[in-house]
Each structure stands twice: as structure tokens, then as C-alpha cells.
Design a protein around this motif. Structure first.
Motif, mmCIF file in Angstrom:
data_model
loop_
_atom_site.group_PDB
_atom_site.id
_atom_site.type_symbol
_atom_site.label_atom_id
_atom_site.label_comp_id
_atom_site.label_asym_id
_atom_site.label_seq_id
_atom_site.Cartn_x
_atom_site.Cartn_y
_atom_site.Cartn_z
ATOM 1 N N ILE A 1 75.908 36.443 23.039
ATOM 2 C CA ILE A 1 76.101 36.025 24.421
ATOM 3 C C ILE A 1 74.820 36.292 25.191
ATOM 4 O O ILE A 1 74.406 37.450 25.356
ATOM 5 C CB ILE A 1 77.266 36.780 25.084
ATOM 6 N N GLN B 1 87.286 37.584 25.073
ATOM 7 C CA GLN B 1 87.364 36.317 24.344
ATOM 8 C C GLN B 1 88.512 36.275 23.362
ATOM 9 O O GLN B 1 89.214 35.273 23.235
ATOM 10 C CB GLN B 1 86.041 36.054 23.610
ATOM 11 N N PRO C 1 80.852 33.622 17.716
ATOM 12 C CA PRO C 1 81.184 34.900 17.062
ATOM 13 C C PRO C 1 81.302 34.726 15.553
ATOM 14 O O PRO C 1 81.968 33.800 15.073
ATOM 15 C CB PRO C 1 82.528 35.275 17.693
ATOM 16 N N CYS D 1 77.026 42.111 23.157
ATOM 17 C CA CYS D 1 77.971 42.642 24.124
ATOM 18 C C CYS D 1 78.636 43.923 23.641
ATOM 19 O O CYS D 1 79.162 44.677 24.444
ATOM 20 C CB CYS D 1 79.054 41.610 24.432
ATOM 21 N N ALA E 1 83.096 37.296 27.451
ATOM 22 C CA ALA E 1 82.963 37.607 26.023
ATOM 23 C C ALA E 1 83.805 38.807 25.640
ATOM 24 O O ALA E 1 84.339 38.877 24.530
ATOM 25 C CB ALA E 1 81.493 37.858 25.681
ATOM 26 N N ARG F 1 79.552 35.735 32.093
ATOM 27 C CA ARG F 1 79.631 35.366 30.680
ATOM 28 C C ARG F 1 79.861 36.593 29.806
ATOM 29 O O ARG F 1 80.590 36.549 28.808
ATOM 30 C CB ARG F 1 78.351 34.653 30.263
ATOM 31 N N GLN G 1 78.572 38.998 18.137
ATOM 32 C CA GLN G 1 78.897 38.090 19.220
ATOM 33 C C GLN G 1 77.610 37.807 19.980
ATOM 34 O O GLN G 1 77.015 38.715 20.562
ATOM 35 C CB GLN G 1 79.933 38.733 20.152
#
Length: 1045
Positions: free
Chosen positions: A812, A847, A1029, A817, A844, A840, A810
């Protein structure tokens, strides 16, 4: 001075001439060696606080039961071995072992004793905590050398030994075992048991037999039994009684089995431990049962209200007063029955016009057969009688007030059923042999001359009751007061009616609140928690008494017994059915804990009893039966939905385990088939709550489809890691359940992550329920980490084990993350807003918990790995949060065959029955990537290159041996085309899939022994950076999709 050589808790037992304050821990430690062999104290009786136990080296005192002896042998008096006594035993595991001697040896190991198996709230003695395995196994200096906190004195100057710290136990509660009513604080408080003087406990006669007999002998005995004999006849009346007895006897046997399957705790209705939804009906039915004294007239309503107030006063006065009242009522009831029996042998001429002639063969023969009138049938008569057989749980309902419930409940309940059944049959036969069905009550009904058409028994006895063809007020069919008429002294029958009614109401007013209190203590229905509080030494449920009084009073004022009675009967039958089914269910589950001392039961007979109860419910009243089923089902659904944090060790739990075990074994004998393939994922989450995005994505395509195991590798010192394993196992499994994650948590200890991963891959799962897919998060900061910690070699182990493999990344804010999000989930919200980066990052983490909307799942199926790369996106679209997403498929091909390749793939997908929105053929995969991207890749791998051409051969070989993960010039040149392909694919991914919700793509394969760890990590970095992702998947090249039926 000798006092200082004993544990402080025993100081008060020494003679006053040498008694002193409790010594400190340090003083005792210094004198340990000097104290060896002097004397030891084995146990303490609090009642001996003021008595002198004897001199050291002497015998033992008679009152205190405290033994001292020099030399090494331990002496226990006979009284100390009594399991039910109120002795307080102590294991001072924090000092040297010479205070405890087992079989004459210095050891902490404890011999078996009942006190180790008590619950923390046991009434018959306190719970002892046996030495833990760690205390027995660890090095001695680490056990005896621990500092013990200061011990606060108890009342009277006693020094209390603090219990060892609460050890986590697997279960539903934190810090204590399932099935025990206690908390860590409650465990510590268990070192002192309050004096039980004044607590009322009943034997089997006074507590069970009397109560059951009084509840079974209701108003039906005196008012309706004669009418039943008139309708059904003597033969069918006995059959009705026998059928009711069969139901109650089977239930009594089941009740006895449950009651003898372990100690019944105080205030706890034993059957509550087996059925969650049962107790509320029991309490409601018992409270409603108080309305049996109700008449439709207003003055009787007033009398009923006054009566129930008096009964409430008796109940609140305490169990002892209530028991005395029950004895008085039983005596009155027995006298009334005896009055009737005596009256049957004294036929008076004045009673003959009313149909009573004494025992006559003619009357017996005439009344033996049925004579149903007014649309009555056998089953309607049975429905009217059956409530008279209820009440067999009157003793079990107050199990907490019985001295020995395991012995009292079986003996009292079954004997009460036998006695009351014989009395019912005896009275039915007697009244059927003495009284004719119809009588005028007119003395002029006699005749002298013999009639030619005389066929009735009354006619043969010179009475003409033929006028009863129209209307009569006497006889079995017409007069409900037949027993008063037959009896020697009619007022005694009236007293018996009141006694039977009052006794049932009084028993119900007492038992219903106690059952309801037990229900409330378990907090199954949180709204009723206020009724769990008890008062006095008997823990009387005064609030429950008041609630039951209000319910009974309400139905008294309604005064519609004909409407209420069927509901009451059905509630009792529902409870009987559940008791019988509980015994069948517990026997079927074959739990080792189900071993009743009462052996005269059979699981199949209990099942038949449960079915009979359900049938009788509809026979009595079909709409009341349906209403009862709705209420029971509603309560069950509520409990199932709320999942209260209570564990009784139910038979449902045992049967669930047995079914799981049997099906797992059965499944192991079945070969895998491609049509039944399911992704069974082992995900390396660490603590499950630290990587929520990884967890929720995998859960999205395994929920209700396949297995998911959260692997957690504990590294570091073994001693500390092992402690964390047991703690985390219970903690995180509960976390998964609480967050509705259908997954298992599997922790292991290993020296490093690679070894831990191998342990999990080889050992996780059971039989066919084993992981076939390993899923990990991509390590974003792999360039800053020690390359020896990079687990690329684990990839080769995965392929050797023929597992599928997936890597999730992922991207970000250029941070991964998966390795930082643990700071945010579960943290308390503050009023200050998060900065953009943190917001953010937090988005995430959640998400994949949100609804994904109308977007795309892009599948880059570049290489045929068996179909897993395509199956996972399909499974995602079957879930509610992903159902609006469309699947787009990207494949590689040649520019001059794009249309052909698209049609071929569309044909394949249609055969697989997988919907797709678009198929895109990429004909420019092998195009050379942009120069700036190539330069960026070379810059990234520069720190990891060996540069053997710039070094001497020997130095280069040595460096390659020490650092095998480095990239050689030859390797880089050999795999130059593959490197360019990864860079080019990243460019295409950014061009075509930058707006996708998730990308599922074929994972590149690294040849073992040829591709270094650094180069492979560089490929994955170049392929997946700056994208939505992405899930990189590589199946084990065995088909997981098929188009055959």
C-alpha cells in the motif's frame, strides 16, 4: 519520642503523654536502625482507640489486644486469633522487615491466615493482602528503599497505610481477580471496615427452620389435604406425600451441598452462583406466591390488596420486624394444628351427621384405598398437592442475613422437611381415620334397625348416607372445611389458614427482592441495575420490595389463581431442577474448589432429583411446563449471547476445562491423518491489535477449522519484560475474545526476535494442538534495517522443525502496513478528514474484514509442497466473506504441452473436490526478464554485495566471516537463473493477477549454507513488490490433500 519508631498507623495507640503526629516517611527511614529491637506492634483493634495499651516493654492492654515486647518475641493475645473479629491487620511491606517476625525471624513472609483469603467485601473481617512474591524475592534495597506516598489520616487521627498498587490478576476484570466483588479502588477502601453494630443476623432456627416450615405449611394443609385423602385414600395419599418429599429432600441435600461449599456472601443467594438464568424465575415465583390468599370475589380482592400493603410495610420495616411477625404466625399455625389433633379425639354427636365419628377401624379400612371421582387420577391429585411441599428455599433465599449460612441452611432446611412431612402424613392418616368420604349433614340420616345390605363404614356406625349418590355437602369428598369441622375450636383453624397464607406471602415478599438484588448487582441483565441499590445497615432492597409488591398486587387484581398456580409451581420446580443439576454438574466437573462440608449427597441422586422435577413439571401442567422451559431457555440464550463480564467460578467453566483436558489427552494418542489435516497457525503479530490485516487474513481460514496462536516476542530488560508478559497475556486475550477472534495469545521474552520465534515454535501449543504453520509479515524496510536483525535464519529453523511457512505482504503506497498500522486502529475519530495516504492505509488495515465480493483468489501453484498452497484458498472460499470469490489456478509448464498440463491439473483438482473457475498454464516462466527490472534488482542488492574479487583474499574472508549475510560474486552467478525467475514471476503476476483480491503463491526455497540472507530477501522483494496482497506459502512437503475416501 518512642512514637516515631513505630509505623505511623499505630501512633494513636500510644499513651497520650508520648503521642505525636504521624511521622513522615523520611523520619521513619532515618530512625530504622535505631528502632530495631525496640518494640513491634502486631495488630490493631479500632475499639481500643481511647484505651492505653500499656507501656513499651510492658504487657498488653486487655481492651486493645495490642502487644508490645522488647527483645524479639511476639506476643498475641487470645482474642486476636479469632477469625471473625473486627481486627485490622497491617503488613508494612514498604519498611524494613523488623516490624514483622515469623517464627521469631525478621521476614516479610506471612503465615497462613483466613484474612488473606477473604473477598474485598467480606462481612466478617477485612481482606489482608499478603506480601507479593516480587516483594519477597527482589533485592532488599529495592523493597525497603521505595518511597512511600504520604498517608492521609483516617477519622480520629489514624494514619492509613496505602495498600500496594493493584497487581493485574488473570480474569475477566481489569486489575482484580475473577470471582471477587471489588475494584482496585475497592481494594484500597478495604483497609477500613465499618462497624457492624445494628446488623440483624439470624440463627438456624429463626432464620431457616421457622421460615421453611411456614412456607411448606400452606393453605393446602387446612383446605385440600382432606380432599386429597378422600380421592386417593390414605395409602396413596401417604405415597403422594412421600413422592413430594423425595423431590424436596433430594433438593434439600443439593441445597445443603451448595450452601456448605464455601462462605455464602451477604445478600447473595448461593444458588445464583451456579445458575445464571435461575434467579429471575425465583424472584418471579416468590412474588407471585403472595397471591395464594386470592378469591374471585371483588371484596376479597380488596382485602387481598390491603393485606399485601400491610405485608409490604412489615418488609420495609426491616428483617427484625419481619422475623417477629413470622414467629407470631408460626405460633398461630402450631396452635391451629394442635386444635385439629385435639378435636380428633373429641367426636361429638352433632358432628356425626357431617361424617366425623372419631378414630374408627371401619373408617380407616374404607378410606385406605382410592376412590377417584370427577375424572381425577393419581397424578392429577399429586399435581394438586405438590405445591404444598414447596418453600424449602425460604431460608436459603436470605442467606446473607444468616449468622452462619453453612451450618444453618442444611440443619434448618432438612429438619423443616422432616417435621412438615410427618405433620402432613399424620394429618392425612388422622382425617382419613375419622371422617367418611360422603355425609349428608342431616341428623335424620341415622337408623335403628340394622340394614341387610350395609357395606359402608357409616352404615356400620348406624348412619345412612346412601342419598349422597346424588349430592352431598359434607365428608372428605365434598367439604373443604373438614379440618374446621373436626377441630375443637373452629376459629383457630381459620386463624391457621390465614397464618399459613400470610407467612408464605411475607417470606416471599422478603426473599424475592433479596435474590433479585443479588442478580442486579452482578449486572447480568443491565436493565435491572437500578434495583441493586440497598438501604440501611442490612442493605435492604427497598426498590425490590416495591417491585415485588406491584407484581403481587397485579396478580391479586387478576384473581385467577387456577391459571397462576401451575406457573408458580413450575417455576419452583425449575429452580429445584437447576439446583439438583448444579450439584451433579459440579461433581461431574471434579473441580478442586468443589468440596462441600455437607457430605450426605450423591451426584447421581441429584441428577435423578433434577429429572424427577422435570417430570413433575409436566405432570402438574404441560403448558405451564413448556412456558417455563421457554422462559428459562430464553434467559439462558440471552446471557450466553451477551456474555456479561462476571465470573463466579461456575461448574460449567470447570467441566469445560475437564473436557478440554480429557479430549486433548485422547487426541494425543491418535496419529495424524491427511484427511484430518488442519492449518494450525502461529502468527508473529506482536500485539494482536497492531497488525489487523495479518490477523484477520489468517483468522479467515482458521476460524472453526484450526488453531491460531498470536505470538509476541518481548525484548529488552528481563525485569520489565516479565511484568509486561503477565499484563499483556490477560489484556490481549480479552481483546481477542472481545473482537470475536478465535485465537490464543502467547507472549515470550527473548534477547532477539529470532530466539523468541524459536521459543514459540518449540513450546507453543499442547499435544496435538500445536502449530504446524508459521505465518509472518514481510519486512518491507529490510534494506534499512540491520541485517543481523533479519530473521531469515529462522526460515531454516522452520524447515528443520518440519513446519509449514507463510509470508504475507500487503503493498500500500509503497509502505508495509504491518509495521505502521498500529497508529490507526482504536484511535478516536476526528472531524477532520484523513489525507489520501492515511485513508488508504486505514482501508488496508480493514481489507480482510470486509466482504470480498465477486473477485478472484489467484493460486500460483508452481511447486508441489503437499497441497497447502491450494488448501488455504479453498478454506477461504468456505467463509461467508469470501464465498463469492472464484479460484484461478496458475501452473508452470511447457509451451508445447499447455493443453495436456491443463487437463492434468483439472483432473487433479476434481479429484480433490475443489472448485475452480480457470486454469492457466504459464509456458514462459523461464523467459529472461526485462532489462530494466534486472537493473533494478542489481541496484537493490548492490549495498549487500561482498565484491570479493576487488579485495584481498584474507580481507574478503574476514568480511564474509563477520558479515555472513553479504552476497558473494560466486553465489550471485550460481543462482543467476533462480534470480531471473523471481523477477520474471513478478512480471507475470502483474500481468495476470493485478486485479485479484489476494494471491497465494509457492514460496521459493533457499538452500541452507548456500544462499545468503540478503539474496533471499532480495528474491522475496523482487517477487512480491507492487502487487495485491500476496501470501507466499511453502508446505513441509507432506500431503495435506487426498482424493481417497
Amino acid at each position: 519520642g518512642n512514637c516515631c519508631l513505630t509505623p505511623p498507623v499505630f501512633c494513636q495507640l500510644l499513651p497520650s503523654s508520648i503521642n505525636m503526629d504521624c511521622p513522615s516517611v523520611s523520619t521513619r527511614t532515618v530512625l530504622n536502625e535505631e528502632a530495631k529491637g525496640r518494640f513491634r506492634v502486631n495488630f490493631v483493634d479500632p475499639s481500643a482507640g481511647d484505651e492505653s495499651p500499656g507501656e513499651p516493654g510492658g504487657g498488653s492492654s486487655e481492651g486493645g489486644n495490642v502487644s508490645f515486647q522488647n527483645g524479639g518475641d511476639t506476643v498475641l493475645s487470645e482474642g486476636s486469633l479469632h477469625s471473625g473479629g473486627h481486627h485490622h491487620y497491617y503488613y508494612d511491606t514498604h519498611t524494613n522487615t523488623y516490624y514483622l517476625r515469623t517464627f521469631g525471624h525478621n521476614t516479610m513472609d506471612a503465615v497462613p491466615r483466613i484474612d488473606h483469603y477473604r473477598h474485598t467485601a467480606a462481612d466478617l473481617g477485612e481482606k489482608l493482602i499478603r506480601p507479593s512474591l516480587a516483594e519477597l524475592h527482589d533485592e532488599l534495597d529495592k523493597v525497603s528503599g521505595r518511597r512511600v506516598p504520604a498517608r492521609p489520616p483516617l477519622a480520629g487521627g489514624r494514619c492509613a497505610r496505602p495498600l500496594p498498587a493493584a497487581r493485574p490478576v488473570r480474569g475477566s476484570g481489569d486489575g482484580y481477580a475473577n470471582g471477587e466483588e471489588g475494584t482496585p479502588a475497592g481494594e484500597a477502601a478495604a483497609t477500613y471496615t465499618p462497624d457492624s453494630k445494628g446488623v440483624v443476623k439470624f440463627g438456624w432456627i429463626k432464620g431457616v427452620l421457622v421460615r421453611c416450615m411456614l412456607n411448606i405449611w400452606g393453605v393446602m394443609l387446612f383446605i385440600r389435604l382432606s380432599w386429597i385423602v378422600g380421592q386417593a385414600g390414605i395409602g396413596l395419599s401417604v405415597l403422594v406425600i412421600a413422592m413430594a418429599t423425595v423431590v424436596t429432600t433430594i433438593t434439600g441435600l443439593s441445597t445443603s451441598a451448595i450452601a456448605t461449599n464455601g462462605f455464602v456472601r451477604g445478600g447473595k443467594d448461593f444458588l445464583d452462583c451456579t445458575n445464571l438464568s435461575l434467579t429471575l424465575e425465583c424472584a418471579f415465583a416468590n412474588s407471585e406466591n403472595g397471591t395464594l390468599m386470592i378469591d374471585e370475589m371483588n371484596d376479597i380482592r380488596i382485602i387481598g390488596a390491603i393485606t399485601v400493603v400491610i405485608l409490604l410495610g412489615i418488609s420495609v420495616a426491616g428483617m427484625e420486624w419481619e422475623a417477629k411477625a413470622q414467629i407470631v404466625l408460626l405460633v398461630i399455625l402450631i396452635v391451629a394444628i394442635g386444635d385439629f389433633v385435639i378435636g380428633t379425639f373429641i367426636p361429638l354427636d352433632s358432628k356425626k351427621p357431617k361424617g366425623f365419628f372419631g378414630y374408627k377401624a371401619e373408617i380407616f379400612a374404607e378410606n385406605f384405598g382410592p376412590d377417584f371421582r370427577n375424572e381425577e387420577t393419581f397424578f392429577s391429585v399429586f399435581a394438586i398437592f405438590f405445591p404444598a411441599a414447596t418453600g424449602i428455599l425460604a431460608g436459603a433465599n436470605i442467606s446473607g442475613d444468616l449468622a452462619d449460612p453453612q451450618s444453618a441452611i442444611p440443619k434448618g432446611t432438612l429438619l423443616a422437611i422432616l417435621i412438615t412431612t410427618l405433620v402432613y402424613i399424620g394429618i392425612a392418616v388422622s382425617v382419613g381415620s375419622c371422617v367418611v368420604r360422603d355425609a349428608t349433614g342431616n341428623v335424620n340420616s341415622t337408623f335403628i334397625t340394622e340394614l341387610t345390605n350395609c357395606t359402608t363404614a357409616a352404615c356400620k356406625l348406624n348412619y345412612d348416607f346412601s342419598s349422597c349418590q346424588t349430592e352431598c355437602h359434607y365428608g372428605l369428598m365434598n367439604n373443604f372445611q373438614v379440618m374446621s369441622m373436626v377441630s375443637g375450636f373452629a376459629p383457630l383453624i381459620s386463624a391457621g389458614i390465614f397464618s399459613a397464607t400470610l407467612s408464605s406471602a411475607l417470606a416471599s415478599l422478603v426473599s424475592a427482592p433479596k435474590i433479585f438484588q443479588a442478580l442486579c448487582k452482578d449486572n447480568i441483565y443491565p436493565g435491572f441495575l437500578m434495583f441493586a441499590k440497598g438501604y440501611g445497615k442490612n442493605n435492604e432492597p427497598l426498590r425490590g420490595y416495591l417491585l415485588t409488591f406491584l407484581i403481587a398486587l397485579g396478580f391479586i387484581l387478576i384473581a385467577e389463581l387456577n391459571v397462576i398456580a401451575p406457573i408458580i409451581s413450575n417455576f419452583f420446580l425449575a429452580s429445584y431442577a437447576l439446583i439438583n443439576f448444579s450439584v451433579f454438574h459440579a461433581s461431574l466437573a471434579k473441580s478442586p474448589g468443589w468440596r462441600p462440608a455437607f457430605k450426605y449427597y450423591n451426584m447421581w441422586i441429584s441428577l435423578v432429583g433434577a429429572i424427577l422435577c422435570c417430570i413433575v413439571m409436566f405432570v402438574i401442567n404441560w403448558w405451564a411446563a413448556l412456558l417455563t422451559y421457554v422462559i428459562v431457555l430464553g434467559l439462558y440464550i440471552y446471557v450466553t449471547y451477551k456474555k456479561p463480564d462476571v465470573n463466579w467460578g461456575s461448574s460449567t467453566q470447570a467441566l469445560t476445562y475437564l473436557n478440554a483436558l480429557q479430549h486433548s489427552i485422547r487426541l494425543s494418542g491418535v496419529e495424524d491423518h491427511v484427511k484430518n489435516f488442519r492449518p494450525q497457525c502461529l502468527i508473529m503479530t506482536g500485539a494482536p491489535n497492531s497488525r489487523p490485516a495479518l490477523l484477520h487474513l489468517v483468522h479467515a481460514f482458521t476460524k472453526n477449522v484450526g488453531l491460531m496462536i498470536c505470538g509476541h516476542v518481548h525484548m529488552g530488560p528481563r525485569r520489565q519484560a516479565v511484568k509486561e508478559l503477565s499484563t499483556d497475556l490477560a489484556k490481549y486475550q480479552r481483546w481477542l475474545i472481545k473482537n470475536k477472534m478465535k485465537a490464543f495469545y502467547a507472549p515470550v521474552h527473548a534477547e532477539d526476535l529470532r530466539d523468541g520465534g524459536q521459543y514459540l515454535m518449540q513450546a507453543a501449543g499442547l499435544g496435538r494442538m500445536r502449530p504446524n504453520t508459521l505465518v509472518v509479515g514481510f519486512k518491507k524496510n529490510w534494506r534499512q534495517a540491520d541485517m543481523r536483525d533479519i530473521t531469515v535464519l529462522l526460515y531454516h529453523k522452520i524447515l528443520m522443525l518440519h513446519l509449514n511457512f507463510g509470508v504475507i505482504r500487503q503493498n500500500i503506497l509503497k509502505i508495509n502496513c504491518f509495521f505502521v498500522l498500529f497508529c490507526f486502529p482504536g484511535s478516536k475519530r476526528t472531524s477532520s478528514p484523513l489525507n489520501l495516504a492515511d485513508q488508504r492505509l486505514l482501508d488496508a488495515s480493514t481489507q480482510f474484514q470486509k466482504k470480498q465480493g465477486k473477485s478472484n483468489i489467484d493460486v500460483w501453484w508452481l511447486f508441489d509442497d503437499g497441497g497447502l498452497t491450494l488448501l488455504i484458498p479453498y478454506l477461504l472460499t468456505t467463509k461467508k466473506k469470501w464465498k463469492d470469490c472464484k479460484i484461478r489456478v496458475f501452473i508452470g509448464g511447457k509451451i508445447n504441452r499447455i493443453d495436456h498440463d491443463r487437463r492434468a491439473m483439472a483432473t487433479l483438482l476434481s479429484k480433490f473436490r475443489i472448485d475452480f473457475s480457470d486454469i492457466m498454464v504459464l509456458g514462459d516462466i523461464n523467459t529472461k526478464p526485462k532489462k530494466e527490472n534486472i537493473a533494478a534488482f542489481e541496484e537493490m542488492i548492490e549495498p549487500f554485495r561482498l565484491h570479493e574479487e576487488d579485495k584481498e583474499q584474507e580481507a574478503a574472508d574476514k568480511m564474509k566471516e563477520d558479515e555472513p549475510w553479504r552476497i558473494t560474486d560466486n553465489e550471485l552467478e550460481l543462482y543467476k537463473t533462480k534470480t531471473y525467475r523471481q523477477i520474471r514471476l513478478n512480471e507475470l503476476l502483474k500481468e495476470h493477477s493485478s486485479t485479484a483480491n489476494i494471491i497465494v503463491m509457492s514460496l521459493p526455497v533457499a538452500r541452507k549454507g548456500a544462499v545468503s540472507s540478503a539474496l533471499y530477501m532480495a528474491w522475496l522483494e523482487a517477487l512480491s513488490k507492487d502487487l495485491p496482497p500476496i501470501l507466499l506459502v511453502r508446505g513441509n512437503h507432506q500431503s495435506v490433500l487426498t482424493f481417497y475416501s
